[in-house]
Design a protein around this motif. Structure first.
Motif, PDB file in Angstrom:
ATOM      1  N   GLU A 371       0.431 -10.026   5.054  1.00  0.00           N
ATOM      2  CA  GLU A 371       1.455 -11.029   4.876  1.00  0.00           C
ATOM      3  C   GLU A 371       1.279 -11.854   3.649  1.00  0.00           C
ATOM      4  OE1 GLU A 371       0.956 -12.960   8.366  1.00  0.00           O
ATOM      5  OE2 GLU A 371       2.160 -11.775   9.733  1.00  0.00           O
ATOM      6  N   GLN A 372       0.180 -12.190   3.142  1.00  0.00           N
ATOM      7  CA  GLN A 372      -0.119 -12.675   1.952  1.00  0.00           C
ATOM      8  C   GLN A 372       0.217 -12.138   0.754  1.00  0.00           C
ATOM      9  OE1 GLN A 372      -4.028 -14.127   1.338  1.00  0.00           O
ATOM     10  NE2 GLN A 372      -3.742 -14.732  -0.793  1.00  0.00           N
ATOM     11  N   LEU A 373       0.010 -10.712   0.981  1.00  0.00           N
ATOM     12  CA  LEU A 373       0.204  -9.629  -0.280  1.00  0.00           C
ATOM     13  C   LEU A 373       1.880  -9.681  -0.441  1.00  0.00           C
ATOM     14  CD1 LEU A 373      -2.225  -7.281  -0.115  1.00  0.00           C
ATOM     15  CD2 LEU A 373      -2.174  -8.671  -2.008  1.00  0.00           C
ATOM     16  N   LEU A 377       4.055 -10.050  -3.309  1.00  0.00           N
ATOM     17  CA  LEU A 377       4.913  -9.137  -4.043  1.00  0.00           C
ATOM     18  C   LEU A 377       6.220  -9.527  -4.130  1.00  0.00           C
ATOM     19  CD1 LEU A 377       5.080  -6.419  -4.885  1.00  0.00           C
ATOM     20  CD2 LEU A 377       5.417  -5.642  -2.593  1.00  0.00           C
ATOM     21  N   ALA A 378       7.050 -10.249  -3.009  1.00  0.00           N
ATOM     22  CA  ALA A 378       8.268 -10.839  -3.225  1.00  0.00           C
ATOM     23  C   ALA A 378       8.451 -11.625  -4.423  1.00  0.00           C
ATOM     24  CB  ALA A 378       8.701 -11.481  -1.843  1.00  0.00           C
ATOM     25  N   THR A 379       7.514 -12.468  -4.428  1.00  0.00           N
ATOM     26  CA  THR A 379       7.630 -13.421  -5.532  1.00  0.00           C
ATOM     27  C   THR A 379       7.684 -12.697  -6.861  1.00  0.00           C
ATOM     28  OG1 THR A 379       6.481 -15.231  -4.187  1.00  0.00           O
ATOM     29  CG2 THR A 379       6.717 -15.514  -6.791  1.00  0.00           C
ATOM     30  N   ALA A 380       6.557 -11.710  -7.181  1.00  0.00           N
ATOM     31  CA  ALA A 380       6.526 -10.964  -8.223  1.00  0.00           C
ATOM     32  C   ALA A 380       7.692 -10.139  -8.426  1.00  0.00           C
ATOM     33  CB  ALA A 380       5.282 -10.134  -8.315  1.00  0.00           C
ATOM     34  N   GLN A 381       8.223  -9.504  -7.517  1.00  0.00           N
ATOM     35  CA  GLN A 381       9.751  -8.675  -7.705  1.00  0.00           C
ATOM     36  C   GLN A 381      10.680  -9.778  -8.037  1.00  0.00           C
ATOM     37  OE1 GLN A 381       9.706  -6.626  -3.666  1.00  0.00           O
ATOM     38  NE2 GLN A 381       8.914  -4.963  -4.650  1.00  0.00           N
ATOM     39  N   ALA A 382      11.038 -10.834  -7.509  1.00  0.00           N
ATOM     40  CA  ALA A 382      12.061 -11.878  -7.752  1.00  0.00           C
ATOM     41  C   ALA A 382      11.797 -12.194  -9.202  1.00  0.00           C
ATOM     42  CB  ALA A 382      11.879 -13.023  -6.971  1.00  0.00           C
ATOM     43  N   GLU A 513       1.696  -6.214 -12.795  1.00  0.00           N
ATOM     44  CA  GLU A 513       1.399  -7.402 -11.605  1.00  0.00           C
ATOM     45  C   GLU A 513       2.086  -6.839 -10.214  1.00  0.00           C
ATOM     46  OE1 GLU A 513      -0.480 -10.198  -9.526  1.00  0.00           O
ATOM     47  OE2 GLU A 513      -0.728  -9.288 -11.297  1.00  0.00           O
ATOM     48  N   THR A 514       3.628  -6.537 -10.364  1.00  0.00           N
ATOM     49  CA  THR A 514       4.100  -5.726  -9.051  1.00  0.00           C
ATOM     50  C   THR A 514       3.701  -4.640  -8.422  1.00  0.00           C
ATOM     51  OG1 THR A 514       6.290  -6.734  -9.867  1.00  0.00           O
ATOM     52  CG2 THR A 514       6.410  -5.309  -8.414  1.00  0.00           C
ATOM     53  N   GLU A 520      -2.161  -3.080  -3.510  1.00  0.00           N
ATOM     54  CA  GLU A 520      -3.051  -3.727  -2.659  1.00  0.00           C
ATOM     55  C   GLU A 520      -2.530  -3.892  -1.135  1.00  0.00           C
ATOM     56  OE1 GLU A 520      -4.416  -7.239  -4.240  1.00  0.00           O
ATOM     57  OE2 GLU A 520      -5.270  -6.658  -6.072  1.00  0.00           O
ATOM     58  N   LEU A 521      -1.045  -3.930  -1.141  1.00  0.00           N
ATOM     59  CA  LEU A 521      -0.506  -4.119   0.101  1.00  0.00           C
ATOM     60  C   LEU A 521      -0.535  -2.933   0.854  1.00  0.00           C
ATOM     61  CD1 LEU A 521       1.233  -5.532   2.309  1.00  0.00           C
ATOM     62  CD2 LEU A 521       3.180  -4.970   0.661  1.00  0.00           C
TER      63      LEU A 521
END
Length: 886
Positions: A371-373, A377-382, A513-514, A520-521
């Motif tokens: 969930e943390q990743l 990931l959502a933040t990085a994709q945005a 980073e994405t 990792e996810l």
């Protein structure tokens, strides 16, 4: 062969997918299971299969259609084959189409059957199909590869061995010789074709000659049989009067013997009647004696059986008491066993529950990490989506900026430059209506004239400068380039090219980073989705809570799994103890039950026998009384004595009659009459048969004389001689073809022996990069790995582990790829292999796959990207469910 691009649409689970492959090096196509990796290979196979036309509706074609979707499977590939570079595509089932675009060396564009025919010709000319099939390795596939039929590999090994045993026309010559050999023999050396037909024709002619010769002999035998039959018939007819006279003498003797025989028969009938009466009287007397004896015997049996029933009834009572006591002991033992088993089962359930609690904690940690990743990931994709300056956009801006600079430099080289310099006091000049002040210090102002320009010295002078036509055109181009650059910068929301470069660097960092977070996810999820992992946590938590609720507080829950297992072990020992005690109690109860049952069965049998014997005695006494009422015992005895006397007298009279018949010999007279009658009848039948046989043989002899059997025999001999001569001629040609075929086969085997060494050396070279300097292989004549040598130990290939076989299979394919000319070779395709290889050896195999000296193309398909993570220089293509949809 090189695969440059592969495009799929509506193939199984793939809705839309297009992949570009580099011409050389390693390509890792990774993605989870059932994402469509193997579908890529299957689609390429269907595309390149000449029998799998666009109009085909075979099972393999129908299998490519998506389930539940009315869509046409479409596959397109861009390939390099020999000197051709082409794009080939097929669409099946709905609106079938086939297209071929040859890009080099000579452009062509075809469709339909013409495209399929042209592609089939190119594949036949340029693709070594055995090599193409051999250099593909699938998970759990056959590690050994058939290589002896590959033309390219044979030529490469010839060159490596320096033997030059395969020429360009060698295969054609061998094929022609083999075709000539197969005209006369099968592949196993048996006659066939012309040779077999000639042998069959010769054998048929020989059989016909033998048959004709036999028929000539049969005609001669018939003539001899005819003459013998006529002589035998004449002799038989001469003996007829003698046989008739013998019959008349026998008939006269038989009349005298008949009277004596009749008297003997009457005496026999009287003796038989007296003997029957004596037998009946003796039977009646014996029956009366048996009836009296049986009544006496059954009286004694009833008394003995009554005593036995009383004894058995007394012996049954202690056995009943013993059975009841043993049954109570068995029930008590079973109750104790059930209690022990309940304790053991509860301890086992406790151990399982505590293990599930541990697993629940581990799954919660994985779920929390995923969930943390996911959030990161959502933040990085945005952030990545907001970054509009991609490398492609930067290249576009750079190209537009270069176009502006080029246009400016071009116009500066062709346009007129007007220089203005003040020579005295300060002056004011207007340039196209714009005031310009010229200082008195001699400063020079240059003005590029790209269009008509007006220079005005107020009150003194007006000057107009017009540029040439080319300069005007160049100025328009410069303005257009500047406008395009400004529009592109505005669209990208940047002020200049340097800012765009900075934002592009930031975009690439965000993309890296994405990718890291996505990897990792995937590791945290372990091949599962977050929903599945959450559902597992929910289910496991519900199971643990339900167990605690159902268990209650009975006996207290152990703190650890070890404590629960210790309780379970102690309970199992108690179960074993009570199980043994229960078994002993059950055995005692069963033994007591059997003893009581045996005694009870014996008593019932004794009572039944007593009842049956008493009933039999009563019936016998009733029958004896009825018999005595009809005839008492004395009358029966007297009747038996009288019948015996009458039987003795009848036997005396029969003996006298037999004496008289013996003196006459009635049976001999009757036998002589029968013999004489039968002899006459047989003689008549013989004469008739001899007469018929004589007539039949006469007709057969006349028939054979009219068939011309001698002429037929001579013609058959001539046909046999001609067939044998033709067979000898064909046999000479067949022996020559076989000798030439065997010689060429022997030389081809020598060629195979010569190129075993280069192939083995190539496998050894690659294997030592993985296993070390002690590695080596033994290769058979058919280029099959038979043994592996490692650390002074040689092991047969079939005895190796599955992982070792898999590694050797991949090394063999890479060795082949390294030997064959890269421009003529085919890609090495490895589908989801090396699953059984340890990490250290996997890194070594990865170095071999990514060999920088290799100019071939290697395509790796895997569901585990970490398997090839350490491979340097590899191109990675990630397949995700999102990428597979339009």
């Amino acid at each position: 062969m090189r695969l440059h691009r592969l495009r799929l649409r509506h193939v199984k689970g793939v809705t839309e997918l297009s992949l570009d492959f580099p011409d050389t090096g390693v390509v890792v196509v990774e993605g989870p299971n059932e994402v469509g990796k193997s579908t890529l290979l299957e689609a390429l196979d269907r595309l390149l299969d000449p029998s799998c036309k666009a109009t085909s509706k075979s099972a393999g074609v129908k299998a490519m259609q998506p389930v539940g979707v009315e869509a046409a499977p479409f596959v397109e590939a861009e390939l390099s084959l020999g000197g051709y570079r082409l794009v080939f595509a097929k669409q099946w089932l709905l609106r079938p189409t086939t297209t071929l675009r040859v890009l080099a060396s000579r452009p062509e564009q075809l469709a339909g059957e013409a495209a399929q025919a042209r592609m089939t010709a190119i594949l036949s000319e340029c693709l070594d199909r055995p090599l193409f099939d051999a250099l593909r390795f699938t998970q759990a596939g056959e590690p050994q590869i058939p290589l002896t039929s590959s033309r390219l590999l044979a030529e490469a090994l010839d060159g490596a061995a320096g033997a030059d045993l395969h020429t360009d026309t060698g295969a054609d010559l061998l094929g022609e010789v083999e075709g000539e050999f197969l005209r006369y023999f099968t592949r196993t050396g048996r006659p066939t074709g012309e040779l077999r037909a000639a042998i069959t024709e010769t054998e048929t002619a020989r059989d016909a000659a033998v048959h004709a010769h036999t028929r000539v002999g049969e005609a001669q035998d018939l003539l001899e049989q005819r003459e013998s039959a006529v002589a035998t018939l004449r002799a038989a007819e001469l003996g007829t009067p003698e046989v008739s006279a013998a019959l008349e003498v026998a008939q006269a003797r038989a009349v005298a013997a008949t009277a004596v025989d009749q008297e003997l028969r009457a005496a026999q009938e009287r003796a038989e009647a007296a003997q029957a009466a004596d037998t009946r009287a003796r039977g009646d007397h014996d029956l009366r004696q048996r009836m009296v004896g049986e009544v006496h015997e059954h009286h004694e049996s009833v008394t003995a059986l009554s005593d036995d029933v009383d004894r058995r009834a007394r012996d049954e009572q202690p056995l009943v008491l013993r059975e009841a006591t043993a049954q109570q002991a068995a029930q008590a033992a079973a109750t104790a066993l059930a209690r022990a088993r309940e304790v053991a089962e509860r301890a086992g359930d406790d151990a399982t529950h505590l293990a599930e609690v541990t697993e629940l904690a581990r799954l919660r940690d994985r779920l929390q990490r995923s969930e943390q990743l996911s959030a990161e990931l959502a933040t990085a994709q945005a952030v990545l989506e907001e970054s509009t300056i991609t490398p492609a956009v930067l290249r576009q801006l750079t190209d537009l900026s270069g176009a502006v600079e080029l246009a400016r430099a071009t116009i500066e080289g062709a346009a007129t430059v007007v220089s203005l310099q003040g020579l005295g006091e300060q002056l004011s000049v207007e340039v196209d209506g714009t005031p310009l002040h010229l200082a008195a210090d001699g400063e020079v102002h240059e003005h590029l004239v790209s269009q008509e320009t007006s220079l005005v010295l107020p009150g003194v002078l007006q000057l107009s400068v017009r540029p040439q036509g080319d300069v005007v055109l160049l100025a328009q181009r410069l303005a257009h380039a500047q406008s395009a650059l400004a529009a592109a910068l505005a669209k990208a929301a940047v002020g200049d090219l340097d800012t765009a470069r900075q934002r592009c660097v930031a975009h690439e960092a965000d993309a890296a980073e994405t990718h890291r977070l996505r990897t990792e996810l995937a590791g945290a999820l372990g091949g599962e989705s977050a929903d599945v992992l959450g559902a597992r946590v929910t289910d496991l938590q519900a199971c643990t809570e339900a167990y605690l609720f159902a268990r209650g507080d009975a006996d207290g829950l152990p703190e650890t799994v070890a404590q629960a297992k210790a309780v379970q072990l102690a309970a199992k020992d108690e179960v074993e103890h009570h199980l043994a005690a229960s078994a002993r109690a059950q055995d005692d109860a069963e033994e007591a039950r059997r003893a009581w049952g045996t005694a009870r069965s014996g008593l019932e049998v004794a009572r039944a026998r007593l009842q049956q014997t008493a009933a039999t005695l009563q019936a016998q006494e009733q029958r004896l009384a009825e018999a005595r009422a009809e005839c008492d015992d004395d009358a029966v005895r007297e009747a038996q004595q009288s019948a015996a006397v009458m039987a003795s007298e009848a036997q005396d009279r029969l003996a006298q009659a037999r004496q008289a018949a013996a003196e006459v010999d009635v049976q001999g007279v009757q036998a002589a009459l029968r013999w004489a009658t039968e002899a006459l009848e047989a003689h008549r039948v013989q004469v008739s048969e001899l007469r018929d046989r004589s007539h039949h043989l006469k007709g057969s002899v006349e028939l054979c004389a009219g068939e011309g059997r001698q002429e037929v025999y001579e013609l058959a001999l001539q046909a046999f001689a001609e067939a044998r001569a033709a067979l000898r001629s064909i046999e000479r040609r067949a022996r020559a073809a076989r000798q030439l075929h065997q010689t060429l086969q022997r030389h081809r085997e020598q060629a195979h022996d010569a190129y075993v060494a280069p192939f083995a050396a190539a496998v050894d070279r690659l294997g030592r990069q993985v296993y070390g300097d002690t590695f080596g292989v033994v290769v058979s004549r058919d280029l099959v790995l038979t043994h592996r040598h490692l650390h002074d130990t040689t092991v047969p290939f079939e005895s190796l582990s599955g992982g070792a076989k898999e590694q050797l299979g991949i090394l063999a394919r890479l060795a082949v790829a390294s030997l064959v000319d890269a421009d003529q070779g085919v890609p090495v395709v490895i589908d989801d292999a090396l699953g059984y290889t340890d990490p250290a050896r996997l890194r070594s195999v990865g170095r071999v796959l990514a060999d920088p000296g290799s100019s071939g193309q290697v395509i790796l398909l895997t569901c585990n990207p970490q398997r090839y993570a350490a491979m340097e220089g590899a191109t990675t293509i990630s397949l995700t469910p999102n990428r597979l949809t339009a």
